[in-house]
Design a protein around this motif. Structure first.
Motif, PDB file in Angstrom:
ATOM      1  N   TYR A  12       0.857  -1.198   0.000  1.00 62.48           N
ATOM      2  CA  TYR A  12       0.000   0.000   0.000  1.00 62.48           C
ATOM      3  C   TYR A  12       0.882   1.233   0.000  1.00 62.48           C
ATOM      4  O   TYR A  12       1.832   1.341   0.785  1.00 62.48           O
ATOM      5  N   GLY A  14       0.557   5.636  -0.182  1.00 60.01           N
ATOM      6  CA  GLY A  14      -0.345   6.777  -0.106  1.00 60.01           C
ATOM      7  C   GLY A  14       0.116   7.695   0.999  1.00 60.01           C
ATOM      8  O   GLY A  14       1.265   8.143   1.022  1.00 60.01           O
ATOM      9  N   SER A  34     -14.992  -1.484  -3.766  1.00 59.19           N
ATOM     10  CA  SER A  34     -14.053  -1.617  -2.661  1.00 59.19           C
ATOM     11  C   SER A  34     -13.341  -2.967  -2.708  1.00 59.19           C
ATOM     12  O   SER A  34     -13.897  -3.961  -3.161  1.00 59.19           O
ATOM     13  N   MET A  50      -9.117  -0.853   0.242  1.00 53.47           N
ATOM     14  CA  MET A  50      -9.273   0.370  -0.524  1.00 53.47           C
ATOM     15  C   MET A  50     -10.761   0.623  -0.679  1.00 53.47           C
ATOM     16  O   MET A  50     -11.499  -0.226  -1.192  1.00 53.47           O
ATOM     17  N   SER A  51     -11.210   1.768  -0.190  1.00 54.40           N
ATOM     18  CA  SER A  51     -12.634   2.087  -0.253  1.00 54.40           C
ATOM     19  C   SER A  51     -12.944   2.856  -1.530  1.00 54.40           C
ATOM     20  O   SER A  51     -12.067   3.496  -2.123  1.00 54.40           O
ATOM     21  N   PRO A  52     -14.191   2.810  -2.000  1.00 55.64           N
ATOM     22  CA  PRO A  52     -14.557   3.520  -3.224  1.00 55.64           C
ATOM     23  C   PRO A  52     -14.548   5.043  -3.000  1.00 55.64           C
ATOM     24  O   PRO A  52     -14.629   5.479  -1.848  1.00 55.64           O
ATOM     25  N   CYS A  54     -12.763   3.853  -6.467  1.00 55.73           N
ATOM     26  CA  CYS A  54     -11.445   3.395  -6.890  1.00 55.73           C
ATOM     27  C   CYS A  54     -11.601   2.527  -8.139  1.00 55.73           C
ATOM     28  O   CYS A  54     -12.703   2.081  -8.466  1.00 55.73           O
ATOM     29  N   HIS A  82      -7.153   4.702  -5.780  1.00 57.82           N
ATOM     30  CA  HIS A  82      -8.267   5.534  -5.323  1.00 57.82           C
ATOM     31  C   HIS A  82      -8.420   6.725  -6.252  1.00 57.82           C
ATOM     32  O   HIS A  82      -7.450   7.422  -6.572  1.00 57.82           O
ATOM     33  N   LYS A  84      -9.736   9.694  -5.905  1.00 58.41           N
ATOM     34  CA  LYS A  84      -9.548  11.052  -5.392  1.00 58.41           C
ATOM     35  C   LYS A  84      -8.163  11.263  -4.790  1.00 58.41           C
ATOM     36  O   LYS A  84      -7.494  12.249  -5.084  1.00 58.41           O
ATOM     37  N   SER A  85      -7.729  10.358  -3.945  1.00 57.65           N
ATOM     38  CA  SER A  85      -6.465  10.551  -3.231  1.00 57.65           C
ATOM     39  C   SER A  85      -5.248  10.059  -4.017  1.00 57.65           C
ATOM     40  O   SER A  85      -4.128  10.493  -3.756  1.00 57.65           O
ATOM     41  N   ASP A  87      -4.138   7.114  -3.720  1.00 58.90           N
ATOM     42  CA  ASP A  87      -3.558   6.006  -2.956  1.00 58.90           C
ATOM     43  C   ASP A  87      -3.640   4.726  -3.793  1.00 58.90           C
ATOM     44  O   ASP A  87      -4.589   4.520  -4.550  1.00 58.90           O
ATOM     45  N   ARG A  88      -2.646   3.858  -3.604  1.00 56.40           N
ATOM     46  CA  ARG A  88      -2.554   2.668  -4.447  1.00 56.40           C
ATOM     47  C   ARG A  88      -2.382   1.411  -3.595  1.00 56.40           C
ATOM     48  O   ARG A  88      -1.624   1.402  -2.616  1.00 56.40           O
TER      49      ARG A  88
END
Length: 235
Positions: A12, A14, A34, A50-52, A54, A82, A84-85, A87-88
């Motif tokens: 992960y 981010g 997710s 990982m939440s939506p 994404c 993700h 918006k952010s 994050d991977r």
């Protein structure tokens, strides 16, 4: 929903970086997008997720890639980003043990026993719980700012507004206070006093209620349903 049991490694990146070394895990891909990574312990909480919103991209390892790095024997890679952010979550599957997909459809939601609507109905049916001579006027008594849970009359015929919560907090006392201010403007009802009823009431809420002349009542849900006879209990 897709369920995959696989030997995998997870990385992960981010706001921080985290690594899960190679081990058997359960991977869940939900219809909302997710992705969750579970172990066989740790209760309900995933190891990583990982939440939506994404996106999930999967790719199988080509023979050329395998030849370039024969020591890293993954067969499939998931790349979850993700929207918006940025994050991977990168999941490398080394061995897929189970892979299945299921259409669950729309979930009707959790139906809790003992919610405020149930408590309201039970207290209305058993208004004498508040004492002999009490009578029910109406459930969901309408006002300009919303319905009062129960409007009742005490043995002297005085109007009483009852606000019911599962857990009594300061917000509930404030809500009942607003109802009382409005109801007491009605000459056909005034004076109206209030009862704040809940299965459990926080000390701060009790202090505020008493300060405003509101009576607090703790409701026994099982007793209202006739399951628990309080008089037959030793404690």
């Amino acid at each position: 929903m897709r369920l995959v049991v696989a030997r995998c490694a997870v990385d992960y990146t981010g706001r921080l970086t985290a690594h899960l070394p190679l081990a058997p895990r359960l991977l869940i891909v939900k219809a909302d997008g997710s992705v969750l990574v579970h172990s066989d312990g740790g209760s309900y909480k995933p190891l990583n997720w990982m939440s939506p919103p994404c996106t999930l991209r999967t790719q199988a390892r080509s023979p050329e890639e395998a030849a370039l790095d024969p020591d890293d024997a993954w067969v499939e890679e998931w790349d979850v980003v993700h929207a918006k952010s940025g994050d991977r979550l990168r999941v490398r599957l080394h061995e897929i043990l189970e892979d299945s997909s299921h259409e669950l459809g729309i979930d009707p939601g959790l139906q809790k026993d003992g919610v405020e609507a149930h408590l309201q109905a039970l207290l209305a049916e058993n208004i004498e719980t508040l004492g002999a001579g009490w009578s029910l006027v109406r459930r969901e008594y309408g006002t300009a700012i919303g319905p009062v849970d129960i409007l009742a009359r005490d043995p002297d015929g005085a109007a009483v507004a009852i606000e019911i919560k599962r857990r009594g907090e300061i917000d509930g006392v404030e809500q009942l206070t607003r109802y009382l201010e409005l109801l007491n403007r009605d000459p056909l009802l005034a004076p109206v006093r209030g009862i704040f009823a809940a299965q459990a009431i926080k000390p701060q809420a009790k202090v505020l209620a008493v300060d405003r002349g509101i009576t607090c009542v703790t409701l026994d849900y099982d007793a209202l349903r006739g399951i628990d006879d309080a008089e037959s209990r030793l404690f």
